[in-house]
Structure formats: C-alpha cells, structure tokens
Design a protein around this motif. Structure first.
Motif, PDB file in Angstrom:
ATOM      1  N   VAL A 149       0.858  -1.189   0.000  1.00 55.86           N
ATOM      2  CA  VAL A 149       0.000   0.000   0.000  1.00 55.86           C
ATOM      3  C   VAL A 149       0.893   1.238   0.000  1.00 55.86           C
ATOM      4  O   VAL A 149       1.692   1.449   0.920  1.00 55.86           O
ATOM      5  CB  VAL A 149      -0.930  -0.002   1.230  1.00 55.86           C
ATOM      6  CG1 VAL A 149      -1.789   1.259   1.241  1.00 55.86           C
ATOM      7  CG2 VAL A 149      -1.801  -1.264   1.242  1.00 55.86           C
ATOM      8  N   PRO A 150       0.814   2.091  -1.035  1.00 56.91           N
ATOM      9  CA  PRO A 150       1.750   3.218  -1.152  1.00 56.91           C
ATOM     10  C   PRO A 150       1.489   4.303  -0.118  1.00 56.91           C
ATOM     11  O   PRO A 150       0.342   4.573   0.249  1.00 56.91           O
ATOM     12  CB  PRO A 150       1.511   3.736  -2.571  1.00 56.91           C
ATOM     13  CG  PRO A 150       0.128   3.309  -2.903  1.00 56.91           C
ATOM     14  CD  PRO A 150      -0.106   2.014  -2.184  1.00 56.91           C
ATOM     15  N   THR A 151       2.556   4.894   0.339  1.00 58.44           N
ATOM     16  CA  THR A 151       2.464   6.004   1.292  1.00 58.44           C
ATOM     17  C   THR A 151       2.855   7.333   0.661  1.00 58.44           C
ATOM     18  O   THR A 151       2.703   8.380   1.275  1.00 58.44           O
ATOM     19  CB  THR A 151       3.383   5.743   2.498  1.00 58.44           C
ATOM     20  OG1 THR A 151       4.739   5.558   2.033  1.00 58.44           O
ATOM     21  CG2 THR A 151       2.943   4.491   3.253  1.00 58.44           C
ATOM     22  N   PHE A 195      -3.889   1.564  -6.939  1.00 59.64           N
ATOM     23  CA  PHE A 195      -2.566   1.091  -7.341  1.00 59.64           C
ATOM     24  C   PHE A 195      -1.742   0.748  -6.097  1.00 59.64           C
ATOM     25  O   PHE A 195      -1.848   1.415  -5.056  1.00 59.64           O
ATOM     26  CB  PHE A 195      -1.838   2.154  -8.161  1.00 59.64           C
ATOM     27  CG  PHE A 195      -2.355   2.300  -9.558  1.00 59.64           C
ATOM     28  CD1 PHE A 195      -1.714   1.692 -10.625  1.00 59.64           C
ATOM     29  CD2 PHE A 195      -3.495   3.050  -9.816  1.00 59.64           C
ATOM     30  CE1 PHE A 195      -2.193   1.834 -11.919  1.00 59.64           C
ATOM     31  CE2 PHE A 195      -3.977   3.193 -11.106  1.00 59.64           C
ATOM     32  CZ  PHE A 195      -3.330   2.581 -12.162  1.00 59.64           C
ATOM     33  N   LEU A 196      -0.908  -0.258  -6.240  1.00 61.63           N
ATOM     34  CA  LEU A 196      -0.033  -0.712  -5.166  1.00 61.63           C
ATOM     35  C   LEU A 196       1.393  -0.771  -5.685  1.00 61.63           C
ATOM     36  O   LEU A 196       1.627  -0.973  -6.887  1.00 61.63           O
ATOM     37  CB  LEU A 196      -0.459  -2.108  -4.679  1.00 61.63           C
ATOM     38  CG  LEU A 196      -1.900  -2.234  -4.178  1.00 61.63           C
ATOM     39  CD1 LEU A 196      -2.316  -3.697  -4.150  1.00 61.63           C
ATOM     40  CD2 LEU A 196      -2.043  -1.626  -2.797  1.00 61.63           C
ATOM     41  N   ASP A 276       5.351  -2.603   6.820  1.00 56.03           N
ATOM     42  CA  ASP A 276       6.284  -1.556   6.394  1.00 56.03           C
ATOM     43  C   ASP A 276       7.358  -2.212   5.527  1.00 56.03           C
ATOM     44  O   ASP A 276       7.932  -3.219   5.882  1.00 56.03           O
ATOM     45  CB  ASP A 276       6.901  -0.856   7.606  1.00 56.03           C
ATOM     46  CG  ASP A 276       7.415  -1.839   8.640  1.00 56.03           C
ATOM     47  OD1 ASP A 276       6.970  -2.992   8.636  1.00 56.03           O
ATOM     48  OD2 ASP A 276       8.266  -1.459   9.455  1.00 56.03           O
ATOM     49  N   TRP A 277       7.623  -1.617   4.396  1.00 53.61           N
ATOM     50  CA  TRP A 277       8.470  -2.239   3.374  1.00 53.61           C
ATOM     51  C   TRP A 277       9.366  -1.197   2.737  1.00 53.61           C
ATOM     52  O   TRP A 277       8.950  -0.072   2.479  1.00 53.61           O
ATOM     53  CB  TRP A 277       7.566  -2.885   2.317  1.00 53.61           C
ATOM     54  CG  TRP A 277       8.259  -3.394   1.090  1.00 53.61           C
ATOM     55  CD1 TRP A 277       8.816  -4.622   0.904  1.00 53.61           C
ATOM     56  CD2 TRP A 277       8.439  -2.706  -0.150  1.00 53.61           C
ATOM     57  NE1 TRP A 277       9.329  -4.745  -0.360  1.00 53.61           N
ATOM     58  CE2 TRP A 277       9.103  -3.567  -1.041  1.00 53.61           C
ATOM     59  CE3 TRP A 277       8.085  -1.413  -0.594  1.00 53.61           C
ATOM     60  CZ2 TRP A 277       9.438  -3.202  -2.334  1.00 53.61           C
ATOM     61  CZ3 TRP A 277       8.435  -1.053  -1.894  1.00 53.61           C
ATOM     62  CH2 TRP A 277       9.096  -1.939  -2.749  1.00 53.61           C
ATOM     63  N   SER A 278      10.613  -1.587   2.501  1.00 51.44           N
ATOM     64  CA  SER A 278      11.534  -0.717   1.787  1.00 51.44           C
ATOM     65  C   SER A 278      12.470  -1.590   0.966  1.00 51.44           C
ATOM     66  O   SER A 278      12.922  -2.641   1.436  1.00 51.44           O
ATOM     67  CB  SER A 278      12.359   0.144   2.751  1.00 51.44           C
ATOM     68  OG  SER A 278      13.390   0.834   2.051  1.00 51.44           O
TER      69      SER A 278
END
Length: 480
Positions: A149-151, A195-196, A276-278
């Motif tokens: 999920v975009p931030t 969009f993801l 949380d993803w990077s």
C-alpha cells in the motif's frame, strides 16, 4: 509445505561505495549491524514451523558468503538449499529453476514464497498475515503477488493496478503491471487508491507455476528443465548445493518473471501488503533507518556536525567532520569516499557505471575481500610490494597453490598456522613466528585451531595481481 525462495542478486549500484560487484547489496550491513540477506533469512525462518528448507538462488561467486550469512542468522533446524547460477539470467529463469528443484524434493503441492534478498520488512506479524492470505489463494491455483500500500508517489517503484475484488480481505485480480512512472503519473496512481507498489514478492504452488509457464513461456520452461536435469543437487555439510550447468543455463532466455508470465497469465492476483516495506534502493533509504539529531543530521560511525543540517554520514574507521553544509550524503570506506547531494541519491549508480566502464577495481572489490576460507585486507601496496592482513577461519585452509611472479613472507600474529611449502611436508608456525614462500613453490596455509588465524603477508615481485595463481587442490571447488 511452505518453501521460502530467496532471490539474491543485483549489484545495488545506488549504494556504492559499500555495495560492489564482489560484495553486493544483500551482504551489506545496515546501521544495526545485520545484513539484508541475514534479515531475509530470519524472516523466512519465522514463517516456518520450526524447521524446513530455505532456498537461495544466487550467483556461484556468492555461494560461500551466502552460506556464512545463513549460518550467522542462527536458524536452528532449517536447512539451506543453494541454487547457484553461473551468470545472471533475470528472475524468470531463477524462479523456474527453483520451482523444478522444489518439485523434485517436495512435490507439486509445495507452496513457494519468493522474496528478494535485499528488501527490509520490520513488521513480521503483518507479513505473516499477508503470507497466510497468499497461501490460501495459492492453494486454489492462483499466482499471488504482494502489492505494498503506497504512502507516497514514489517514482523508483513499479506499480500494480488492482482489478476485480476476490474476497473481503482486499485481494483482487491484477489488471496490469506498470513500469516506474514519472512523478505526475505516480501521484495520480496514489490518489486513485487503486494502485499498489510492486514488491517483487510472489506466492504460488509448484504445480500452478509450472503449468502457467508451460502455457505462457514453454521455451523458457523447456530450457530450464534441460538445465536442471544436468544439475544434480549435492548434500554438503547439512545443506544442499546445486550448481547449474553453465552451458545450459546460459542458453535460457534472459527475462523477468513479470514479462515472462505475470503480465500474461489470467491467474494472477494481488494481496495488499500492509507491512512496512523498503527496497533500500538508495542512501536516502539507509539514512531513514538512523535516528536524527536536533539539526536532522544522521550518522553511522563517529561524526561531528558544525552549523550543518539534514546530512547523512557513514564512516567505517575515520572521524568525519562537516562545517556549514546541508543536505549531503557522505559515505567513507577504506578506499573510496562518496559525497552527494541528498536530492541526487539515485544518481550514485552513475558513479558505479563509470567505474565499471573504466574497469576500476573500486567497482568490484573492497580493500577487505571475502573468500571461502576467510578474508584478506590490502593494507598497503606499491611498486613491487603488497602487504595484506589474512584471516583464516578455524578448520579452513587455502588451496594448494603456486605463484609464478611473487614471493610471500608470512608473519603469524594470532593463532597457529599449518604450512605446506614446496613438497617438504607440513610444519606449524606459531604466533610471532614467520615463514617464507618463494615464487614457484607449491604451498598451502591452514588453520588447525579453534580461533581465527591472523597473518600479515608481505608480497614482493615483478607482478602482484590476484590472477597470478595456479591451484592444484581446493576443497571449495575452485578451478585451476
């Protein structure tokens, strides 16, 4: 049965000078001291019920480093299965090879969870929830991708557009995959809510994946099957080592799994990932992991900031001081220093590209170089001499070898060395003792002890390149 499959490749050129060809991004330590690959292994183990195989697909040159990181992750009863590529052929051949290997060991019903080795996920519980959701869909024959999920409107990520909903947990059929957009397009994507971010993570059963490859990429599948038939796995000290045939693997088409399959199949669905993803894609992402001071400066290592704001400094061994500067990234290693404006962090790859074009050693290797038996560090070099610090792990030994052009003088500073020199048998060299190896002599260095062996090696001669070596015997399978 859930089988994590970790894809460990890519040079990580935007993280130069720490990430290099011989020590790429998955092996680099984050500010907490853990490597990205080690963190990925721990996440994979947390998803299993106390035991199971964890598959790593990586380059042959990274096998021993990968195995060390697997061991250092302290994963208990989990077994490492290493699929070793002779060259990189993108994600589709890597995933197809992993599927065929998992099929041979665990059958068609095994569920594969494909994860890149160089991403950071902190919230493991949210990851577990997403994986459980994906496994349920995978058992129904779907090919599942994870959409984050975009931030923010990021231009460095690919996107997934969600289509028809599948369940009340947010899963949906994939309408399309989109390449990295410009800022205006990315902003539109985020505002639309449909969009993801494409995480590069997948989940599917072996049977479903192979059936879809047979439909949409039959040539690639046939090429991979031929390669795997000639690449038998070997049990090796509690792990599985499977070297892929160089000739046959080199014939497989170079293509991503998105292009080869995901954009073509009608069985692809997306699960929204709320962890949380990077992808740790730049020094800015690394800086975000470090607490800031009152002036928003961040540091790994010893630094002093005078009238400076919004800077990030990482230094391995030296004090770094800044005076009157703002918005800089400074990364100091033993043989190279990066100074970049924070707004240009993505352009660091251009430095790495230029070094590669010039065949500069700083693109490939650090001063400290990993080897299967330990490490060596170049301390100083000049015309006709080179000084190294060599560390040999307990029980390890270098190859039986010979150099045409250089002499070597070894001084033991820690531990006990077992030395073979020119067919005269072996002898022990204790701490504060030394021995001399003349050019042309067959020789070997071993560590018979239980602590690291540390020696200082002084080389002298007309040519001191690392390629002046002839190997006669080697327990690590390196060729002459």
């Amino acid at each position: 049965m859930l089988i994590p499959v970790i894809l460990s490749g890519g040079a990580g050129t935007r993280l130069w000078p720490v990430s290099r060809e011989g020590h790429p991004k998955p092996f680099m330590a984050l500010p907490d001291g853990q490597s990205l690959l080690g963190k990925t292994y721990r996440r994979a183990a947390d998803l299993l019920d106390g035991w199971g195989d964890i598959v790593t697909v990586t380059n042959r040159e990274y096998y021993f480093q990968s195995k060390d990181h697997f061991r250092d992750a302290h994963l208990g009863r989990h077994r490492g299965h290493f699929l070793l590529e002779p060259t990189g052929r993108n994600t589709a051949p890597a995933i197809a090879a992993a599927a065929l290997s998992v099929q041979a060991l665990h059958g068609d019903d095994a569920i594969m969870l494909v994860m890149p080795a160089d991403h950071l996920i902190v919230n493991v519980e949210a990851l577990k929830d997403a994986v459980e959701h994906a496994v349920t869909l995978a058992r129904s024959g779907h090919l599942v991708t994870f959409g984050v999920v975009p931030t923010a409107p990021e231009t460095g990520f690919g996107y997934i557009e969600a289509g028809t909903p599948l369940d009340d947990k947010g899963a949906a059929r994939v309408r399309r995959f989109v390449e990295k957009p410009d800022l205006q397009t990315a902003t539109h994507y985020v505002e639309s809510g449909n969009f993801l971010w494409n995480s590069g993570m997948f989940c599917f059963s072996v049977a479903s994946l192979l059936a879809e490859l047979q439909t949409h990429a039959p040539v690639l599948l046939e090429q991979t099957q031929t390669c795997m038939a000639a690449s038998a796995p070997v049990e090796n000290s509690g792990s599985v080592q499977q070297e892929l045939s160089p000739a046959l693997f080199g014939e497989i088409m170079d293509i991503s799994i998105d292009y080869a399959l995901m954009e073509r199949s009608d069985k692809v669905v997306v699960v929204p990932a709320r962890f949380d993803w990077s992808d740790i894609g730049s020094w800015g992402a690394v800086a975000a992991l470090v607490p800031a001071d009152a002036q928003n400066n961040r540091t790994v290592g010893e630094s002093i900031f005078i009238d400076s704001h919004n800077n990030f400094v990482q230094s391995e061994n030296r004090l770094v001081a800044t005076v009157g500067v703002d918005n800089l990234i400074i990364v100091d290693t033993a043989d190279a220093v990066l100074v970049a404006h924070a707004d240009r962090a993505q352009d660091v790859r251009r430095v790495a590209r230029q070094l590669k074009d010039k065949e500069h050693e700083a693109y490939r290797l650090h001063r400290t170089v990993s080897r299967p038996w330990g490490t060596y560090t170049v301390l100083e070099e000049g015309p006709r001499f080179k000084i190294k610090r060599i560390v040999v792990k307990p029980g390890a030994k270098l190859s039986l070898q010979m150099h045409h052009h250089r002499n070597e003088h070894w001084v033991v500073v820690e531990g006990m060395a077992k030395v073979t020199n020119n067919g005269t048998g072996t002898h022990l060299v204790a701490k504060n003792e030394s021995t001399f190896i003349a050019a042309g002599h067959k020789h070997r260095l071993e560590n018979p002890g239980v602590i690291d062996l540390v020696i200082i090696e002084v080389q002298s001669g007309e040519y001191l390149g690392e390629d002046d070596i002839v190997r006669f015997e080697d327990q690590y399978g390196r060729t002459v």
